[in-house]
Design an enzyme around this catalytic site. Sequence first.
Site, short mmCIF file in Angstrom:
data_model
loop_
_atom_site.label_atom_id
_atom_site.label_comp_id
_atom_site.label_asym_id
_atom_site.label_seq_id
_atom_site.Cartn_x
_atom_site.Cartn_y
_atom_site.Cartn_z
N ARG A 172 0.88 -1.18 0.00
CA ARG A 172 0.00 0.00 0.00
C ARG A 172 0.91 1.23 0.00
O ARG A 172 1.17 1.83 1.04
CB ARG A 172 -0.94 -0.04 1.20
CG ARG A 172 -1.99 -1.14 1.06
CD ARG A 172 -2.53 -1.60 2.40
NE ARG A 172 -1.50 -2.22 3.24
CZ ARG A 172 -1.74 -2.71 4.45
NH1 ARG A 172 -2.97 -2.66 4.94
NH2 ARG A 172 -0.76 -3.23 5.16
N ASP B 118 2.47 4.90 -0.33
CA ASP B 118 1.98 6.21 0.14
C ASP B 118 1.78 7.18 -1.00
O ASP B 118 2.26 6.98 -2.12
CB ASP B 118 3.01 6.82 1.10
CG ASP B 118 2.99 6.16 2.46
OD1 ASP B 118 4.04 6.24 3.14
OD2 ASP B 118 1.96 5.58 2.83
N ARG C 296 11.84 4.39 3.41
CA ARG C 296 12.13 5.83 3.42
C ARG C 296 12.90 6.25 4.67
O ARG C 296 13.73 7.17 4.64
CB ARG C 296 10.84 6.65 3.28
CG ARG C 296 10.21 6.54 1.89
CD ARG C 296 8.77 7.00 1.86
NE ARG C 296 8.60 8.34 2.39
CZ ARG C 296 7.42 8.86 2.70
NH1 ARG C 296 6.31 8.14 2.55
NH2 ARG C 296 7.33 10.08 3.17
#
Lengths: 262, 262
Positions: free
Chosen positions: B49, B51, B199
């Site tokens: 999923r 971002d 990230r």
Amino acid sequence: MKILMTVAYDGTCYCGWQSQKNGVSVQEKLETALFSVYGEEVRVVGASRTDAGVHALGQSACFTLKNDYSLPVEKLPFAIRAKLPPDIVVAGACAVPDDFHPRFDAKEKTYAYSILNAPHPNPLLRFTAWHIYAALDLDAMKAAASHMVGSHDFACFCAAGSSAKTTVRTIYAINMLKAPNGLITVLVRGNAFLYNMARIIVGTLVCAGLGEIAPRDIAAIIESKDRKRAGKTAPPFGLTLLEVKYAEETASPLAGLQINRP
Amino acid sequence: MKILMTVAYDGTCYCGWQSQKNGVSVQEKLETALFSVYGEEVRVVGASRTDAGVHALGQSACFTLKNDYSLPVEKLPFAIRAKLPPDIVVAGACAVPDDFHPRFDAKEKTYAYSILNAPHPNPLLRFTAWHIYAALDLDAMKAAASHMVGSHDFACFCAAGSSAKTTVRTIYAINMLKAPNGLITVLVRGNAFLYNMARIIVGTLVCAGLGEIAPRDIAAIIESKDRKRAGKTAPPFGLTLLEVKYAEETASPLAGLQINRP
């Protein structure tokens, strides 16, 4: 003082380099930003009048200031950044003689053209690469390119509407690299380019890659000086002006910096 | 019939992969396009999923059809292309068992993160690379990365809001390549990723590259399980989901095709 800038831009949202009545140009955005920096209206002259949709990583452009300013020339790229939209960047600046002309004094230009030769498009490359589904024969393209190198009358690679006095130009090199993901980069380096010449060359190389033109026919196509015998003009968004070179004694605006290559 | 698709998208204009009330998602666009192809409403389930702003070249996603159709599964990418916006591409499709789950059955995922380490931004990379002006020490980044490889409790690399039962994950490899134009690509391959883990890893590597964290401190940071000791979360637009791998016996939707790598 005359200042030479190295300018990079994403051409997607512009009607081209040159100011025009019915569209927003890169030149216009630079002139507005420079006015914001210096408080003086200037006219920006570019080395290459790139078409709508064409990108640049190494466009060269000049402007002349009537007054003196405390801002050191090499700081201009940093001072102007906040005044420009995010799709235009001044990557370098240096002083040049008053009689310097960014287009007439150019010794050579290098263009890169990106072709994505893969079954499916890559959405991240939709504004910068020409997607071609059918398999391109890279060896045929390289063979075709080898016939284009040198000094020739390239009228066959010149679009209608050109104001050039002569269509003789010199291509120093054409290189092609294919990445594992199917991205082919065609690099064309020449002393100067006719109207749409780089894109017509690419379109012709693609014809050779598809087997529509035999590499050995390129010499005859050039001899014929007939635009209709060459390939169609490749779409603008695959083209990027990489670099404009001047005589060595002209200070390089990118001295000490890395040239942004794709 | 359950179908597994390989999906590529430019995440710039989407609120993320997953359907949400207040924004347009990639999932939603796919469901609309699939309805247009099959005339049947389907729910699309993705492996990751991603971002808002995060891209993908190898997202995997499934949907189940109640009826049979004459369209061969491997033709779906071509049939659906005109129904999708240009920033979403289905690059492959194959049938999978009814009990197949694109997220739970994933064996590993590979992400790529692009950092442009150069004095000036590159306008053509503004939606896909994080521009960092200060010089990054690539050796320090590689040293830091070496301490992250292996099976660890990666709570320090997990953003708040995660619903994971356990924060133990395995990173198989972290590779870094720097191109002449200053573009650094960080490749992270792991069995599964926590919320924002890729990230946060990149943000931590950048801290190491800037000298803010010593590479040898990475082990202690991981041991501490304290998110506050790791680096800041790198911006989403530099991240691309490259590939999701399943057990070998699952048919590959990209069999015979090249994976589009950046």
